[in-house]
Design a protein around this motif. Structure first.
Motif, PDB file in Angstrom:
ATOM      1  N   MET A  64       0.903  -1.195   0.034  1.00 42.54           N
ATOM      2  CA  MET A  64      -0.004   0.168  -0.185  1.00 42.54           C
ATOM      3  C   MET A  64       0.811   1.094   0.017  1.00 42.54           C
ATOM      4  N   SER A  65       0.444   2.228  -0.706  1.00 44.35           N
ATOM      5  CA  SER A  65       1.129   3.579  -0.842  1.00 44.35           C
ATOM      6  C   SER A  65       0.907   4.381   0.177  1.00 44.35           C
ATOM      7  N   ARG A  66       1.958   5.007   0.943  1.00 45.96           N
ATOM      8  CA  ARG A  66       1.776   5.782   2.161  1.00 45.96           C
ATOM      9  C   ARG A  66       2.669   7.001   2.126  1.00 45.96           C
ATOM     10  N   ARG A  67       2.128   8.390   2.547  1.00 45.18           N
ATOM     11  CA  ARG A  67       3.254   9.318   2.536  1.00 45.18           C
ATOM     12  C   ARG A  67       4.179   9.270   3.647  1.00 45.18           C
ATOM     13  N   ARG A  68       5.358  10.037   3.385  1.00 46.99           N
ATOM     14  CA  ARG A  68       6.206   9.857   4.122  1.00 46.99           C
ATOM     15  C   ARG A  68       6.408  11.480   4.729  1.00 46.99           C
ATOM     16  N   ILE A  69       6.381  11.365   6.018  1.00 46.70           N
ATOM     17  CA  ILE A  69       6.214  12.622   6.732  1.00 46.70           C
ATOM     18  C   ILE A  69       7.106  12.838   7.860  1.00 46.70           C
ATOM     19  N   GLY A  70       7.340  14.125   8.300  1.00 46.80           N
ATOM     20  CA  GLY A  70       8.469  14.299   9.554  1.00 46.80           C
ATOM     21  C   GLY A  70       9.709  14.119   8.806  1.00 46.80           C
ATOM     22  N   GLN A  71      10.259  15.222   8.185  1.00 47.49           N
ATOM     23  CA  GLN A  71      11.513  15.180   7.451  1.00 47.49           C
ATOM     24  C   GLN A  71      11.755  13.953   6.894  1.00 47.49           C
ATOM     25  N   GLU A  72      10.788  13.759   5.832  1.00 38.58           N
ATOM     26  CA  GLU A  72      10.978  12.494   4.827  1.00 38.58           C
ATOM     27  C   GLU A  72      10.886  11.199   5.344  1.00 38.58           C
ATOM     28  N   THR A  73      10.540  11.066   6.793  1.00 37.98           N
ATOM     29  CA  THR A  73      10.451   9.631   7.277  1.00 37.98           C
ATOM     30  C   THR A  73       9.419   9.683   8.516  1.00 37.98           C
ATOM     31  N   LEU A  74       8.501   8.624   8.788  1.00 44.95           N
ATOM     32  CA  LEU A  74       7.716   8.729   9.942  1.00 44.95           C
ATOM     33  C   LEU A  74       8.625   8.114  11.013  1.00 44.95           C
ATOM     34  N   CYS A  78      -6.287   4.066   4.302  1.00 42.87           N
ATOM     35  CA  CYS A  78      -7.849   4.817   4.093  1.00 42.87           C
ATOM     36  C   CYS A  78      -7.349   5.950   3.176  1.00 42.87           C
ATOM     37  N   ALA A  79      -6.846   5.872   2.357  1.00 44.45           N
ATOM     38  CA  ALA A  79      -6.439   6.909   1.297  1.00 44.45           C
ATOM     39  C   ALA A  79      -7.521   7.280   0.560  1.00 44.45           C
ATOM     40  N   ALA A  80      -7.668   8.701   0.043  1.00 46.29           N
ATOM     41  CA  ALA A  80      -9.007   8.798  -0.777  1.00 46.29           C
ATOM     42  C   ALA A  80      -8.408   8.333  -1.986  1.00 46.29           C
ATOM     43  N   LYS A  81      -9.256   8.166  -3.204  1.00 49.60           N
ATOM     44  CA  LYS A  81      -9.106   7.339  -4.334  1.00 49.60           C
ATOM     45  C   LYS A  81      -7.664   8.351  -5.103  1.00 49.60           C
ATOM     46  N   GLY A  82      -6.841   7.512  -5.468  1.00 47.03           N
ATOM     47  CA  GLY A  82      -5.738   8.004  -6.149  1.00 47.03           C
ATOM     48  C   GLY A  82      -4.528   8.709  -5.525  1.00 47.03           C
ATOM     49  N   GLU A  83      -4.786   8.721  -3.959  1.00 46.01           N
ATOM     50  CA  GLU A  83      -3.668   9.597  -3.197  1.00 46.01           C
ATOM     51  C   GLU A  83      -3.097   8.337  -2.299  1.00 46.01           C
ATOM     52  N   PRO A  84      -1.870   8.747  -1.919  1.00 48.57           N
ATOM     53  CA  PRO A  84      -1.154   8.038  -0.894  1.00 48.57           C
ATOM     54  C   PRO A  84      -1.718   8.282   0.318  1.00 48.57           C
ATOM     55  N   ALA A  85      -1.794   7.019   1.272  1.00 44.59           N
ATOM     56  CA  ALA A  85      -2.348   7.178   2.718  1.00 44.59           C
ATOM     57  C   ALA A  85      -1.655   7.962   3.403  1.00 44.59           C
ATOM     58  N   TRP A  86      -2.048   8.708   4.475  1.00 45.26           N
ATOM     59  CA  TRP A  86      -1.549   9.161   5.449  1.00 45.26           C
ATOM     60  C   TRP A  86      -0.969   8.076   6.477  1.00 45.26           C
ATOM     61  N   PRO A  87       0.148   7.938   7.107  1.00 46.24           N
ATOM     62  CA  PRO A  87       0.386   7.134   7.969  1.00 46.24           C
ATOM     63  C   PRO A  87      -0.706   6.803   9.268  1.00 46.24           C
TER      64      PRO A  87
END
Length: 311
Positions: free
Chosen positions: A1-11, A45-54
């Protein structure tokens, strides 16, 4: 699953950037968040076509919503604006934060997967290890919470002596008698009797179990003994030949029970006055169960922090 990377490029699961410490920074350092992230790993639980939030970032945001009694819209606005909220959820100062609908989708996913009990157990076990040294007793009681809508088909009406009837749900709670940490929760419709649902709120090896007279009867008492506990239930009457002597014995029995049992009322008071649990935010048993468990998790974190700070 595709997820966003947050917090200085990494969770990262440690403490956030150190700019102006707040109580949220202390709460972030109170427990190990890695097991919680692991529990949440099944969610996307991402919106369609978007990466998911962690999912851990979204879960922490829901805790903020409980502590500050925020709606989804207010939570999204505050998370975008407040540095302490960003640090707690591990967002850097410049990157975008979730919109309101992300919290709606995440909450739905939590309810579908039934993760509220798992998350509650994972966090509460960590907090208990930090605060409870010897288990001596358990407080058991229930509180009624009004439904989000009178059209909620899974809520029920319940009458209350001297008060208007309420349409809603009931949270049955077992809490440690010494620390007041909530250890066990059961959620039912409001019309389920305390004594019937009470056993589900009793943890294993509860010690002495203090409860009011609504828990009289063999059903609850036998359940407490089966879990290794001793019931201490308030009585409404006793047999005796002399009225004065009988009333004195009744008072002597009830007074210590009421003195200890009343501590659970402070828990319910905090939930309702400070954490927005005066009524449910959403319809249905699944979401009511989720809201109550999120409230208990948020309460336990704050309570444990107060205990460890005072120690």
């Amino acid at each position: 699953m595709s997820r966003r990377r947050i917090g200085q490029e990494t969770l990262q699961l440690g403490s956030g950037p150190s700019r102006g410490r707040s109580s949220l920074d202390a709460l972030a350092a109170l427990i190990d968040w890695v097991p919680i992230a692991r529990d949440l790993d099944v969610i996307s639980c991402a919106a369609k076509g978007e990466p998911a939030w962690p999912p851990l970032a979204l879960f922490k945001a829901l805790l903020i919503a409980v502590w500050y009694d925020l709606s989804d819209i207010k939570l999204a606005e505050a998370l975008d604006d407040r540095a302490s909220f960003r640090r707690f959820c591990w967002f850097s100062g410049s990157e975008p934060t979730p919109e309101r609908t992300a919290f709606v989708r995440f909450r739905k996913a939590l309810a579908i997967h039934g993760l509220e009990r798992t998350l509650f157990a994972t966090i509460t076990d960590q907090l208990a290890a930090k605060t409870i040294t010897v288990k001596t007793g358990t407080l058991v009681d229930a509180t009624i919470i009004e439904s989000a809508s009178k059209q909620d088909g899974e809520a029920r009406w319940v009458g209350r002596r001297g008060k208007p009837a309420v349409h809603g749900f009931k949270a049955h709670v077992g809490a440690d008698a010494d620390t007041s940490l909530v250890e066990q929760i059961a959620v039912t419709s409001a019309n389920v009797a305390d004594s019937k649902a009470g056993p589900a709120a009793v943890p294993d090896d509860p010690g002495e179990v203090f409860a009011d007279s609504a828990y009289r009867g063999r059903h609850f008492g036998d359940a407490v003994r089966a879990k290794g506990g001793t019931p201490r239930i308030a009585a409404t009457s006793m047999w005796g030949r002399d009225e004065a002597e009988t009333l004195a014995r009744l008072d002597a029995w009830n007074r210590p029970i009421h003195r200890i049992r009343q501590r659970i009322e402070k828990i319910f008071g905090t939930w309702k006055r400070s954490y927005g649990l005066r009524r449910m935010r959403w319809r249905g048993m699944a979401k009511a169960t989720l809201q109550i468990h999120l409230t208990a998790i948020a309460y336990n974190l704050k309570r444990a922090m107060a205990i460890t700070t005072a120690a």
